[in-house]
Design a protein around this motif. Structure first.
Motif, short mmCIF file in Angstrom:
data_model
loop_
_atom_site.label_atom_id
_atom_site.label_comp_id
_atom_site.label_asym_id
_atom_site.label_seq_id
_atom_site.Cartn_x
_atom_site.Cartn_y
_atom_site.Cartn_z
N GLN A 117 24.91 20.75 -48.48
CA GLN A 117 24.31 21.69 -49.41
C GLN A 117 24.06 21.03 -50.76
N TYR A 118 25.07 20.33 -51.25
CA TYR A 118 24.90 19.68 -52.55
C TYR A 118 23.95 18.48 -52.46
N ALA A 119 23.96 17.77 -51.34
CA ALA A 119 23.01 16.67 -51.16
C ALA A 119 21.58 17.18 -51.14
N SER A 120 21.39 18.42 -50.69
CA SER A 120 20.04 18.99 -50.64
C SER A 120 19.47 19.24 -52.03
N LEU A 121 20.34 19.25 -53.06
CA LEU A 121 19.84 19.35 -54.44
C LEU A 121 18.95 18.15 -54.76
N TRP A 122 19.18 17.04 -54.09
CA TRP A 122 18.32 15.86 -54.21
C TRP A 122 17.24 15.84 -53.13
N LEU A 123 17.65 16.10 -51.90
CA LEU A 123 16.71 15.99 -50.79
C LEU A 123 15.53 16.94 -50.91
N LEU A 124 15.77 18.14 -51.46
CA LEU A 124 14.72 19.15 -51.57
C LEU A 124 14.26 19.35 -53.02
N ASN A 125 14.60 18.40 -53.87
CA ASN A 125 14.23 18.50 -55.28
C ASN A 125 12.78 18.10 -55.46
N PRO A 126 11.93 18.96 -56.04
CA PRO A 126 10.51 18.62 -56.22
C PRO A 126 10.30 17.35 -57.04
N LEU A 127 11.19 17.10 -58.02
CA LEU A 127 11.04 15.90 -58.84
C LEU A 127 11.25 14.63 -58.03
N SER A 128 12.32 14.60 -57.23
CA SER A 128 12.58 13.41 -56.41
C SER A 128 11.47 13.21 -55.38
N ILE A 129 10.99 14.30 -54.81
CA ILE A 129 9.89 14.22 -53.84
C ILE A 129 8.64 13.66 -54.52
N ASN A 130 8.33 14.16 -55.71
CA ASN A 130 7.14 13.72 -56.43
C ASN A 130 7.21 12.24 -56.79
N VAL A 131 8.36 11.81 -57.30
CA VAL A 131 8.48 10.42 -57.78
C VAL A 131 8.30 9.43 -56.64
N SER A 132 8.98 9.65 -55.52
CA SER A 132 8.89 8.69 -54.42
C SER A 132 7.53 8.72 -53.75
N THR A 133 6.92 9.90 -53.62
CA THR A 133 5.62 9.99 -52.94
C THR A 133 4.46 9.54 -53.83
N ARG A 134 4.70 9.41 -55.12
CA ARG A 134 3.69 8.81 -56.00
C ARG A 134 3.75 7.29 -55.95
N GLY A 135 4.80 6.76 -55.32
CA GLY A 135 4.88 5.33 -55.12
C GLY A 135 5.85 4.61 -56.02
N SER A 136 6.80 5.32 -56.62
CA SER A 136 7.81 4.67 -57.44
C SER A 136 8.94 4.18 -56.55
N PHE A 137 9.41 2.95 -56.80
CA PHE A 137 10.48 2.41 -55.98
C PHE A 137 11.86 2.72 -56.57
N ASP A 138 11.95 3.67 -57.50
CA ASP A 138 13.24 4.05 -58.07
C ASP A 138 14.20 4.59 -57.02
N ALA A 139 13.66 5.22 -55.96
CA ALA A 139 14.53 5.72 -54.89
C ALA A 139 15.23 4.58 -54.19
N LEU A 140 14.57 3.43 -54.08
CA LEU A 140 15.18 2.26 -53.47
C LEU A 140 16.36 1.78 -54.32
N THR A 141 16.16 1.78 -55.62
CA THR A 141 17.25 1.41 -56.54
C THR A 141 18.41 2.38 -56.42
N SER A 142 18.10 3.67 -56.43
CA SER A 142 19.15 4.70 -56.35
C SER A 142 19.92 4.60 -55.04
N ALA A 143 19.21 4.30 -53.94
CA ALA A 143 19.87 4.18 -52.64
C ALA A 143 20.87 3.02 -52.65
#
Length: 405
Positions: A117-143
């Motif tokens: 449930q708490y992980a879904s705050l990231w998984l379903l967060n519009p901001l995180s979805i937007n950033v990675s699908t626009r082509g930012s590699f910040d998700a790779l850093t965060s992972a």
């Protein structure tokens, strides 16, 4: 959470992946149909660098490519297969972030369902979805940052060290966690506990500092440094001074006079053409370094909290602060959410203040950068307000944690 109850445990990740694919498809349509592109400029830069690699040239022949050449190699399928490869890769990294969050929360005592449930705050967060699908590699850093943290909490020192060395090579800023990781390992090996807290307080601070020269901290330092040096040496051998200048030294003195939320923004703007402006880039590290060392010393026993606080402090006080930087600490918020006791009213007050400050800054920045209007005073007020609001929100969260820890 109604969405979680409806989907069940097995439905969150498919939904998160489907949402990202939908955003990627929409982004392709927007790029072709509208005057305002969806894809991030940096994605185009890295894709162009990948094209140069395929052509047998240097990725640094592409102006403004300021990253490790490994990123260009990762996006070679953009050239050979499809231009959306990188977006799918970064979206997959988003899901890895979710898995790491879930693992850490479960290890901290939450049931698997609550952790998801708490992980879904990231998984379903519009901001995180937007950033990675626009082509930012910040998700790779965060992972990689969360992967390092999760591995340390599980006692997997080798995997943690390799992940840490790699992420520092890809994005220099995670080096800020080195003191906290070393102190955590010194404390854990001293007390004989791995991945937990020190509820009895038997480990004294002086003993922890002395134990920094013990086997586990030294082994972590050796393995992570070896990984970093191996990657960095290979890149330096392949691309020479271009790599050193653009991927490493540039970030030490970088100053942005546009698209920058930083409290330093106006100073940077006024001195942008001055020959001494690189001094500002270095001087800005001084307050950051002081706070990072103090927070590492005080909070390293609670590693998840320490990593969050250090990330927030680094971003808030950084000389460059863009919208993508929000994801650096927002991906860590789910780790603290179960322990926050802000209350509904205080949560809305803090969130409302933050949103209003952001909207003020965006309005002023749009007038200055897009319309050419003289609203520099308003933009400076927005930058100062942004800084103050972030500090207040962080302080409120820390006080809320004190009441429940």
């Amino acid at each position: 959470m109604m969405v979680f109850s409806w989907l069940g445990r097995d439905g969150i990740y498919p939904l998160a992946l489907a949402a990202r694919i939908l955003f990627i498809v929409f982004g392709e349509w927007q790029d072709k149909s509208l005057s305002i592109p969806y894809t991030d400029v940096d994605y185009e830069v890295i894709s162009d660098a990948a094209q140069l690699v395929v052509d047998g040239s240097s990725p640094y022949d592409r102006a403004t490519f300021r990253y490790s050449p490994l990123l260009a190699y990762l996006l070679v399928p953009n050239v050979l297969l499809h231009r959306c490869w990188g977006k799918l890769l970064f979206s997959a990294a988003d899901l890895v972030v979710g898995k790491c969050l879930q693992s850490i929360l479960t290890r901290n005592g939450l049931p698997p369902g609550r952790s998801l449930q708490y992980a879904s705050l990231w998984l379903l967060n519009p901001l995180s979805i937007n950033v990675s699908t626009r082509g930012s590699f910040d998700a790779l850093t965060s992972a990689l940052v969360l992967g390092t943290t999760s591995a340390l909490l599980q006692g997997s020192l080798g995997w943690a060290a390799v992940a840490f060395g790699l992420v520092v090579h890809l994005r220099v800023y995670p080096i800020i966690y080195a003191p906290a990781f070393a102190l955590y390992l010194a404390r854990s090996s001293l007390a004989g506990w791995y991945g937990g807290a020190d509820p009895t307080g038997v480990v004294k601070s002086s003993a922890v500092w002395i134990n920094l020269v013990s086997r586990r901290p030294l082994l972590f330092a050796l393995l992570s440094a070896s990984t970093f040096l191996a990657c960095t040496s290979a890149c330096a051998w392949a691309y020479g001074l271009d790599f050193v200048r653009h991927a490493l030294l540039y970030h030490l003195t970088r100053t942005d006079n546009r698209h920058n939320y930083s409290i330093y923004w106006y100073w940077i703007y006024l001195d942008y053409g001055a020959p001494h402006r690189w001094l500002l880039g270095l001087a800005a590290f001084i307050p950051q370094a002081m706070m990072l060392m103090v927070s590492a010393a005080l909070l390293h026993g609670d590693l998840a909290l320490c990593v969050f606080v250090q990330t927030a402090l680094f971003v808030i006080f950084n000389k460059v602060f863009t919208g993508q930087y929000f994801t650096w600490f927002l991906c860590l918020v789910p780790l603290l959410a179960p322990r926050l006791a802000l209350g509904t009213k205080m949560t809305f007050v803090l969130l409302g203040s933050w949103v209003c400050t952001l909207l003020w800054w965006l309005f002023a920045a749009w007038n200055v950068e897009m319309q050419g209007r003289n609203m520099y005073l308003a933009l400076w007020v927005g930058s100062v307000s942004m800084f103050a609001t972030n500090v207040v929100v962080l302080n409120a969260c820390l006080h809320a944690l004190v009441r429940v820890v």
